[in-house]
Design a protein around this motif. Sequence first.
Motif, PDB file in Angstrom:
ATOM      1  N   HIS A   8      -0.227  -0.897   1.784  1.00  0.00           N
ATOM      2  CA  HIS A   8       0.481   0.145   1.137  1.00  0.00           C
ATOM      3  C   HIS A   8       0.697   0.447  -0.147  1.00  0.00           C
ATOM      4  N   GLU A   9       1.351  -0.787  -0.616  1.00  0.00           N
ATOM      5  CA  GLU A   9       1.781  -0.668  -2.079  1.00  0.00           C
ATOM      6  C   GLU A   9       0.827  -0.449  -3.004  1.00  0.00           C
ATOM      7  N   SER A  10      -0.596  -0.591  -2.774  1.00  0.00           N
ATOM      8  CA  SER A  10      -1.662  -0.253  -3.504  1.00  0.00           C
ATOM      9  C   SER A  10      -2.218   1.003  -3.651  1.00  0.00           C
ATOM     10  N   TYR A  11      -1.733   1.825  -2.666  1.00  0.00           N
ATOM     11  CA  TYR A  11      -1.884   3.311  -2.338  1.00  0.00           C
ATOM     12  C   TYR A  11      -0.699   4.016  -2.543  1.00  0.00           C
ATOM     13  N   LYS A  12       0.580   3.615  -2.703  1.00  0.00           N
ATOM     14  CA  LYS A  12       1.836   4.287  -3.285  1.00  0.00           C
ATOM     15  C   LYS A  12       1.789   4.805  -4.282  1.00  0.00           C
ATOM     16  N   ASP A  13       1.983   6.215  -4.283  1.00  0.00           N
ATOM     17  CA  ASP A  13       1.926   7.305  -5.292  1.00  0.00           C
ATOM     18  C   ASP A  13       3.040   6.849  -6.336  1.00  0.00           C
ATOM     19  N   SER A  14       3.116   6.544  -7.562  1.00  0.00           N
ATOM     20  CA  SER A  14       4.081   6.213  -8.092  1.00  0.00           C
ATOM     21  C   SER A  14       4.798   7.348  -8.790  1.00  0.00           C
TER      22      SER A  14
END
Length: 468
Positions: free
Chosen positions: A20-26
Amino acid sequence: MISTTQTQAQELSKQLYDAHESYKDSSFTHRRFKHRDILPVLQQLGEPLSVSPVGTSLEGRSIHQVKAGTGSIPVLLWSQMHGDEATATMAMFDIFRFLQASSDGFDEMRQTILSNTTLYFLPMLNPDGAERFQRRTSADIDMNRDALRLQSPESVLLKSLQQTLKPLVGFNLHDQNPRYSVGRSDKQAVVSFLATAYDPARSINEVRKRSMQLIVGMNRVLQRFIPGQVARYDDEFEPRAFGDNIQKWGTTLILIESGGQVGDPEKMSIRRLNFVAILTALHAIATQSYSEEKIADYQAIPENGRPLFDLLIRNATAMRNGKPYAIDLGINHVEVNTDSARAFSYRSTIEDIGDLSTFHGLTELDATGLTLTPVRLHPTTLDSIADLRKLDLVTLRQEGIVAFKIRGPIRKNTFPRYLVHLLSDGKLPGRPPGLGQIPTFLLKQGSKTKYVFVNGFSEEATGNGVVD
């Protein structure tokens, strides 16, 4: 027995959770974002997503639809029908990033979803409410009780899309009271589901059965990450609600409610759970694997139980007319919006007092041997926080002096290292602390102050923790 399909879904959910962290919109680091914050993010979305305005709010803010997929199964997902329920909106933007990715180990899953379904997302359906971070629209209408009168343009839009798109499945995405328990347990309901009823008899037809089957799969997935912390809402029919009516109008309706988790006020962990649950459900819809599920497994999910307290103090001693009484205190922290776009403060209240032995708290303190004592007000009115910082707060705390009257302005990040109760009018909470009051008090062991509570938050009297 768990089928091969269910085992594969479990493994897929673990991979999504870990990734998930790699797709989490910052762009989203807190829940109190506004309509203006999502617009540039929407504008940046590209293939296989397309973005189009589909309506406007009462105050003229645009409502956008994000479309993905070319399949024959239409699915409609909407978030922030209630403007202060933003967890799933953040998860939607994470899902957009996932759908745009490639060569990440999820290509087969992604292609299955996009080739078999056509997805219609409505992030932030109530932008006027989001602007104020309030439940209702700018006309003070609860959209989820406006399915019959359709008085708000946002409600008209939602019904129009359901009637024209005719989605097989609809996802109604909300946030719930974070104090619900799972059944009568002491466990917080982190996520709750509901397969809404479409009639007072709570009948089960194929449309509603599909809701239950999909929820069974999502529950199984989430149990891996939050064991024992998934619940379901009571399914009493509500004739004004969109969820109940959309089920009645022929769309399988899944209600997802994001609750809370201790230590995560911005709900980033539940955002991740939404990401996993929704994507695995979309995959189940695309493959129709949900048809294997049994509705009895839905009915076995515990219902939301009696609300928990944010803080439950057990077994304190209170003096009344010179006589000691054993009491428990149930304290809740209520978020209060501030002038800042993203900040909030807490106003805490003593919600219940007495014998609370059958209740539970998200945080609990055993006060056996400790006496509940009012705080004292410092005898001198101070000109500023700077004067407060010059005082020997450690010694004053031992004397029970925790409250201070300040003449000058109180600025954030200028507070001392210890919990203090600041006053502008010199009035303290009632003596002794009681029902409905602000929970500022001491817990003393004999003559020694053991704990200081200010607005329901505590530290040990000898501690030096900084209060944010």
